[in-house]
Scaffold this motif. Structure first.
Motif, PDB file in Angstrom:
ATOM      1  N   ALA A  30      -3.238   2.127  -8.744  1.00 37.63           N
ATOM      2  CA  ALA A  30      -3.909   1.770  -9.998  1.00 37.63           C
ATOM      3  C   ALA A  30      -4.087   0.260 -10.102  1.00 37.63           C
ATOM      4  N   SER A  31      -3.053  -0.472  -9.729  1.00 32.37           N
ATOM      5  CA  SER A  31      -3.143  -1.928  -9.757  1.00 32.37           C
ATOM      6  C   SER A  31      -4.163  -2.449  -8.752  1.00 32.37           C
ATOM      7  N   TYR A  32      -4.192  -1.848  -7.575  1.00 29.94           N
ATOM      8  CA  TYR A  32      -5.082  -2.290  -6.512  1.00 29.94           C
ATOM      9  C   TYR A  32      -6.555  -2.046  -6.837  1.00 29.94           C
ATOM     10  N   ILE A  33      -6.871  -0.920  -7.453  1.00 30.77           N
ATOM     11  CA  ILE A  33      -8.283  -0.600  -7.700  1.00 30.77           C
ATOM     12  C   ILE A  33      -8.797  -1.125  -9.032  1.00 30.77           C
ATOM     13  N   GLY A  34      -7.918  -1.672  -9.856  1.00 31.49           N
ATOM     14  CA  GLY A  34      -8.350  -2.186 -11.157  1.00 31.49           C
ATOM     15  C   GLY A  34      -9.351  -3.332 -11.060  1.00 31.49           C
ATOM     16  N   LYS A  35      -9.060  -4.312 -10.225  1.00 30.74           N
ATOM     17  CA  LYS A  35      -9.933  -5.479 -10.108  1.00 30.74           C
ATOM     18  C   LYS A  35     -11.308  -5.124  -9.545  1.00 30.74           C
ATOM     19  N   ARG A  57      -8.386  -5.117 -18.480  1.00 30.39           N
ATOM     20  CA  ARG A  57      -7.791  -4.735 -17.197  1.00 30.39           C
ATOM     21  C   ARG A  57      -6.564  -3.850 -17.394  1.00 30.39           C
ATOM     22  N   ILE A  58      -5.720  -4.197 -18.351  1.00 31.67           N
ATOM     23  CA  ILE A  58      -4.530  -3.385 -18.629  1.00 31.67           C
ATOM     24  C   ILE A  58      -4.926  -2.033 -19.205  1.00 31.67           C
ATOM     25  N   LEU A  59      -5.919  -2.015 -20.077  1.00 35.44           N
ATOM     26  CA  LEU A  59      -6.410  -0.750 -20.627  1.00 35.44           C
ATOM     27  C   LEU A  59      -6.975   0.136 -19.518  1.00 35.44           C
ATOM     28  N   LEU A  60      -7.769  -0.436 -18.643  1.00 40.67           N
ATOM     29  CA  LEU A  60      -8.318   0.300 -17.513  1.00 40.67           C
ATOM     30  C   LEU A  60      -7.203   0.796 -16.599  1.00 40.67           C
ATOM     31  N   LEU A  61      -6.217  -0.062 -16.325  1.00 45.07           N
ATOM     32  CA  LEU A  61      -5.091   0.323 -15.486  1.00 45.07           C
ATOM     33  C   LEU A  61      -4.346   1.504 -16.092  1.00 45.07           C
ATOM     34  N   PHE A  62      -4.150   1.503 -17.394  1.00 47.33           N
ATOM     35  CA  PHE A  62      -3.464   2.601 -18.075  1.00 47.33           C
ATOM     36  C   PHE A  62      -4.229   3.911 -17.921  1.00 47.33           C
ATOM     37  N   ILE A  63      -5.532   3.858 -18.116  1.00 47.18           N
ATOM     38  CA  ILE A  63      -6.352   5.066 -18.031  1.00 47.18           C
ATOM     39  C   ILE A  63      -6.390   5.594 -16.592  1.00 47.18           C
ATOM     40  N   VAL A  64      -6.621   4.707 -15.646  1.00 51.45           N
ATOM     41  CA  VAL A  64      -6.677   5.104 -14.238  1.00 51.45           C
ATOM     42  C   VAL A  64      -5.321   5.665 -13.802  1.00 51.45           C
ATOM     43  N   TYR A  65      -4.249   5.053 -14.263  1.00 55.36           N
ATOM     44  CA  TYR A  65      -2.907   5.488 -13.896  1.00 55.36           C
ATOM     45  C   TYR A  65      -2.651   6.941 -14.306  1.00 55.36           C
ATOM     46  N   GLN A  66      -3.121   7.320 -15.494  1.00 51.80           N
ATOM     47  CA  GLN A  66      -2.896   8.684 -15.979  1.00 51.80           C
ATOM     48  C   GLN A  66      -3.528   9.710 -15.047  1.00 51.80           C
ATOM     49  N   PHE A  67      -4.746   9.458 -14.635  1.00 51.64           N
ATOM     50  CA  PHE A  67      -5.430  10.387 -13.741  1.00 51.64           C
ATOM     51  C   PHE A  67      -4.800  10.397 -12.349  1.00 51.64           C
ATOM     52  N   LEU A  68      -4.473   9.212 -11.845  1.00 52.19           N
ATOM     53  CA  LEU A  68      -3.880   9.129 -10.521  1.00 52.19           C
ATOM     54  C   LEU A  68      -2.505   9.790 -10.474  1.00 52.19           C
ATOM     55  N   LEU A  69      -1.738   9.658 -11.546  1.00 54.46           N
ATOM     56  CA  LEU A  69      -0.401  10.232 -11.572  1.00 54.46           C
ATOM     57  C   LEU A  69      -0.450  11.744 -11.390  1.00 54.46           C
ATOM     58  N   VAL A  70      -1.316  12.396 -12.124  1.00 56.18           N
ATOM     59  CA  VAL A  70      -1.440  13.847 -11.987  1.00 56.18           C
ATOM     60  C   VAL A  70      -2.040  14.199 -10.625  1.00 56.18           C
TER      61      VAL A  70
END
Length: 101
Positions: A30-35, A57-70
């Protein structure tokens, strides 16, 4: 380890290791693909200012993280655990009404 297994409702130490690996991979990814996502959307710190850029960036990271986690949880055979974890987190953030939905 036994307290963690009991709290998470899992049975083996191997399952804990897999869960930790999924958390590590998800956070790093999530951190890597955010930028690059922000660059693709043409969102820069020069255009929005430092605060606006990092907020997005933090908002995007949070959203992407949720999908990636599952998703990573499913790939590693732990979908049931991570889906329950996700629902619990969204319930605590008051984004869903009932944690059993």
């Amino acid at each position: 380890m036994n307290k963690l297994k009991e709290r998470w409702g899992i049975n083996s130490n191997w399952q804990i290791i897999v869960i930790f690996i999924v958390f590590a991979i998800t956070g790093s990814t999530a951190s890597y693909i955010g930028k690059p996502i922000l660059n693709y959307l043409n969102i820069t710190s020069e255009g929005l200012g430092t605060f606006g850029y990092w907020f997005l960036r933090i908002l995007l990271l949070f959203i992407v993280y949720q999908f990636l986690l599952v998703g990573f949880g499913w790939l590693f055979g732990q979908h049931k655990f991570f889906w329950a974890f996700e629902k619990k987190m969204l319930h605590r953030l008051r984004l869903i009404k009932n944690k059993y939905e």
